[in-house]
Design a protein around this motif. Structure first.
Motif, PDB file in Angstrom:
ATOM      1  N   ILE A 128     -20.369  42.571  53.538  1.00  0.00           N
ATOM      2  CA  ILE A 128     -18.873  42.069  53.447  1.00  0.00           C
ATOM      3  C   ILE A 128     -17.790  43.029  53.860  1.00  0.00           C
ATOM      4  N   GLY A 129     -18.231  44.228  54.343  1.00  0.00           N
ATOM      5  CA  GLY A 129     -17.234  45.071  54.905  1.00  0.00           C
ATOM      6  C   GLY A 129     -17.254  46.310  53.789  1.00  0.00           C
ATOM      7  N   ASP A 178     -23.927  47.531  68.150  1.00  0.00           N
ATOM      8  CA  ASP A 178     -24.053  48.888  67.611  1.00  0.00           C
ATOM      9  C   ASP A 178     -23.120  49.247  66.414  1.00  0.00           C
ATOM     10  N   ASP A 179     -21.926  48.429  66.552  1.00  0.00           N
ATOM     11  CA  ASP A 179     -21.042  48.725  65.515  1.00  0.00           C
ATOM     12  C   ASP A 179     -21.685  48.137  64.208  1.00  0.00           C
ATOM     13  N   ALA A 180     -22.012  46.828  64.447  1.00  0.00           N
ATOM     14  CA  ALA A 180     -22.729  46.350  63.159  1.00  0.00           C
ATOM     15  C   ALA A 180     -23.949  47.060  62.611  1.00  0.00           C
ATOM     16  N   SER A 195     -25.707  51.075  58.224  1.00  0.00           N
ATOM     17  CA  SER A 195     -26.104  52.204  57.797  1.00  0.00           C
ATOM     18  C   SER A 195     -25.342  52.958  56.996  1.00  0.00           C
ATOM     19  N   ARG A 196     -24.082  52.651  57.000  1.00  0.00           N
ATOM     20  CA  ARG A 196     -23.357  53.514  56.183  1.00  0.00           C
ATOM     21  C   ARG A 196     -23.235  53.074  54.441  1.00  0.00           C
ATOM     22  N   GLN A 253     -20.496  44.441  76.006  1.00  0.00           N
ATOM     23  CA  GLN A 253     -19.732  43.895  74.876  1.00  0.00           C
ATOM     24  C   GLN A 253     -20.632  43.492  73.624  1.00  0.00           C
ATOM     25  N   TYR A 254     -21.573  42.766  74.066  1.00  0.00           N
ATOM     26  CA  TYR A 254     -22.541  42.517  72.917  1.00  0.00           C
ATOM     27  C   TYR A 254     -23.455  43.666  72.497  1.00  0.00           C
TER      28      TYR A 254
END
Length: 269
Positions: free
Chosen positions: A264-265, A246-248, A253-254, A240-241
């Motif tokens: 902030i998303g 990885d999601d963050a 990177s986007r 989970q961590y």
């Protein structure tokens, strides 16, 4: 059935009438039948009295024997009746190997940090500490546990969080202990019948051996199960961590390091 007066009963059991009266007053012997002003005792009294004398001779106290007798009569599980704190000699190997140690409050606070009165009471209620007569120090029931608490505190884990976690674990272990107790009680009833209690040395040894072996099996199984469960839980937490990390990282990177929206998303559409 043979009947006895109190002096005959004492003589047959090899004790004194004074001792018989003491055992009666303490609830170890059932009250005799009454015929006018005469107290009549039976073979049941003699058998119980002989068992009491043998147990006292082996180092048990009146309190120990009374706890056993009343516990069985009230229908308690055998593991509850043969509580290790009070009846440890009935079991061949103590379940707990805790190392007790007396520590002043200042020494405890040097290990665990400042202790409020509420925290001290929580430690007492959890059977981790016990007040001493001098009022200045505490009996630490398991110094290894305090050492482990201190290691977590030194790693900046609050003591309140440690106690909350161990309390939750204790609750689960209590549930497991009741399962064991019920199983031991059911096995005694299956083999010896409802309402049975031991009166001879061989019967006490049989009951103690049954509980001792069940404790050993439960302890071995609990340790193995806990190790496996901790491994599974740790791997799940790491997955989970890693996913959150990885999601963050993907999200950052986007947009690139200079894009304020990365913190902030995604931008509104």
């Amino acid at each position: 059935m043979t009947e006895y007066r109190i002096d005959d009963l004492a003589r047959e059991a090899g004790t004194t009438t004074r001792n018989v009266r003491v055992y009666l007053d303490n609830g170890l012997l059932p009250r005799p039948q009454r015929r006018g002003r005469t107290a009549i005792y039976t073979d049941e009294h003699l058998t119980r009295l002989q068992a009491i004398i043998r147990l006292l001779g082996q180092g048990f106290t009146v309190k120990h024997i009374l706890k056993f007798i009343t516990g069985v009569q009230r229908g308690q599980g055998l593991v509850e009746v043969l509580d290790l704190t009070d009846l440890g000699e009935l079991v061949t190997e103590p379940f707990s190997r805790a190392k007790p140690l007396t520590m002043p409050r200042a020494q405890l606070e040097a290990r665990l940090g400042p202790l409020s009165d509420a925290t001290v009471q929580q430690l007492i209620a959890s059977d981790i500490l016990e007040p001493t007569d001098d009022g200045e120090s505490y009996l630490v029931r398991d110094r290894d546990l305090i050492d482990d608490f201190a290691k977590l505190v030194s790693r900046n884990m609050p003591l309140s969080a440690i106690l909350a976690t161990t309390a939750a674990v204790d609750q689960k272990l209590d549930e497991a202990a009741h399962v064991l107790s019920a199983a031991a009680h059911a096995e005694v009833v299956r083999q010896r019948g409802a309402g049975w209690y031991p009166v001879h040395d061989a019967e006490f040894a049989w009951a103690a051996d049954l509980v001792d072996v069940m404790r050993r099996v439960a302890r071995r199984r609990a340790h193995a199960s806990m190790d496996r469960a901790l491994d599974r839980a740790t791997r799940a937490q790491l997955r989970q961590y890693r996913k959150q990390h990885d999601d963050a990282t993907t999200e950052a990177s986007r947009y690139g390091p200079d894009d304020p929206s990365a913190s902030i998303g995604a931008p509104n559409t």
